[in-house]
Design an enzyme around this catalytic site. Structure first.
Site, PDB file in Angstrom:
ATOM      1  N   ASP A 160       0.783  -1.242   0.000  1.00 56.16           N
ATOM      2  CA  ASP A 160       0.000   0.000   0.000  1.00 56.16           C
ATOM      3  C   ASP A 160       0.818   1.297   0.000  1.00 56.16           C
ATOM      4  O   ASP A 160       0.447   2.268   0.673  1.00 56.16           O
ATOM      5  CB  ASP A 160      -0.976   0.003   1.196  1.00 56.16           C
ATOM      6  CG  ASP A 160      -1.956  -1.157   1.155  1.00 56.16           C
ATOM      7  OD1 ASP A 160      -1.919  -1.948   0.191  1.00 56.16           O
ATOM      8  OD2 ASP A 160      -2.769  -1.276   2.092  1.00 56.16           O
ATOM      9  N   CYS A 195      -2.080  -2.568   7.699  1.00 54.67           N
ATOM     10  CA  CYS A 195      -2.059  -3.476   6.538  1.00 54.67           C
ATOM     11  C   CYS A 195      -0.825  -4.368   6.480  1.00 54.67           C
ATOM     12  O   CYS A 195      -0.905  -5.500   5.996  1.00 54.67           O
ATOM     13  CB  CYS A 195      -2.228  -2.679   5.258  1.00 54.67           C
ATOM     14  SG  CYS A 195      -3.897  -1.998   5.131  1.00 54.67           S
ATOM     15  N   LYS A 227      -6.622  -4.744  -3.120  1.00 54.60           N
ATOM     16  CA  LYS A 227      -7.206  -5.493  -2.001  1.00 54.60           C
ATOM     17  C   LYS A 227      -8.246  -4.637  -1.275  1.00 54.60           C
ATOM     18  O   LYS A 227      -7.968  -3.491  -0.901  1.00 54.60           O
ATOM     19  CB  LYS A 227      -6.104  -5.951  -1.043  1.00 54.60           C
ATOM     20  CG  LYS A 227      -5.268  -4.830  -0.425  1.00 54.60           C
ATOM     21  CD  LYS A 227      -4.214  -5.442   0.470  1.00 54.60           C
ATOM     22  CE  LYS A 227      -3.476  -4.456   1.318  1.00 54.60           C
ATOM     23  NZ  LYS A 227      -4.268  -3.537   2.126  1.00 54.60           N
TER      24      LYS A 227
HETATM   25  N1  TIU Z   1      -2.622   0.312   4.281  1.00 52.64           N
HETATM   26  C1  TIU Z   1      -3.081   0.496   5.523  1.00 52.64           C
HETATM   27  O1  TIU Z   1      -2.363   0.292   6.491  1.00 52.64           O
HETATM   28  N2  TIU Z   1      -4.382   1.002   5.650  1.00 52.64           N
HETATM   29  C2  TIU Z   1      -4.799   1.788   6.691  1.00 52.64           C
HETATM   30  O2  TIU Z   1      -5.958   2.179   6.765  1.00 52.64           O
HETATM   31  N3  TIU Z   1      -3.847   2.141   7.631  1.00 52.64           N
HETATM   32  C3  TIU Z   1      -3.998   3.002   8.653  1.00 52.64           C
HETATM   33  O3  TIU Z   1      -3.095   3.084   9.474  1.00 52.64           O
HETATM   34  N4  TIU Z   1      -5.091   3.738   8.749  1.00 52.64           N
END
Ligand code: TIU
Length: 218
Positions: A23, A161, A128
């Site tokens: 991400d 994530c 995802k």
């Molecule tokens: N990619 C991921 O970690 N999504 C989140 O929403 N992370 C947060 O820390 N909010």
């Protein structure tokens, strides 16, 4: 190959290992995206970009498999549970129009991987809908088809994530390594705790190493 790691050295082979980048998308690393809409200082995450770039470059030169993930939803939000969209009181909800397009929607400018780590042709890209990279994605089949048994993780955020994906991978039988200086959280203490809990209890979730040690692996 073997590298120094916690809780003990990590062994892997190039042919059976994938580098998984979680991400690293504009939504989490640039102002105006999902991360900021939740009230976070997105600037904190950008300091890992140089180390991530170095590892990605080196892994490409070695010919290793690269997987990029994006947290993203279909334009009709049919893969976004109402519980996820309606939780809390963010400035912008998933699917709302923000400065980088619709928040966390596939194909919008904010959903793109940051240019510094843009996927190259032939690399696996996974959209995802959840926090974990395996939930409702073809990742397991794609890795199994290539005989992958070891996963090296980078990306954001450490306790959300990245950790969820590592736990999913661990339960599916992969030996997982987290590169500590290639992952970051909006909450430094959450990153520290996550790193500690991953390698505690004899590597209950996996291993943790520095990118320098990983880059030295031969
Ligand atoms: N990619 C991921 O970690 N999504 C989140 O929403 N992370 C947060 O820390 N909010």
């Amino acid at each position: 190959m073997q590298i120094a790691a916690q809780p003990f050295p990590y062994e892997f082979e190039l042919a059976t290992t994938a580098l998984v980048i979680i991400d690293m998308q504009r939504d989490f690393l640039e102002p105006g995206g999902f991360g900021e809409s939740l009230g976070n200082d997105v600037g904190l995450l950008r300091k890992i970009i140089p180390a991530c770039r170095e590892v990605l470059q080196s892994w490409r030169e070695r010919g290793g498999l690269v997987v990029h993930t994006r947290e993203s939803h279909r334009a009709d939000l049919s893969d976004c549970p109402p519980a996820k969209r309606e939780r809390g009181s963010p400035r912008l909800r998933i699917g709302d129009v923000g400065p980088m397009g619709r928040i966390l929607v596939a194909g919008e400018p904010g959903n793109a991987i940051i240019p510094e780590l843009a996927p190259a042709p032939g690399e696996i890209e996974i959209d995802k809908p959840g926090k974990g990279a395996f939930h409702a994605t073809p990742l397991q089949d794609l890795l199994q088809a290539r005989g992958i048994t070891h996963l090296v993780f980078m990306g954001v955020t450490t306790e959300v994530c990245v950790q969820t994906s590592m736990r999913e991978a661990n339960d599916r039988g992969y030996d997982c390594l987290l590169l500590e200086d290639c992952t970051e959280s909006y909450f430094p203490r959450f990153k520290a705790s996550t790193v500690e809990m991953i390698h505690a209890q004899g590597g209950i979730v996996g291993w943790v190493a520095s990118s320098a040690d990983f880059l030295r692996a031969r």
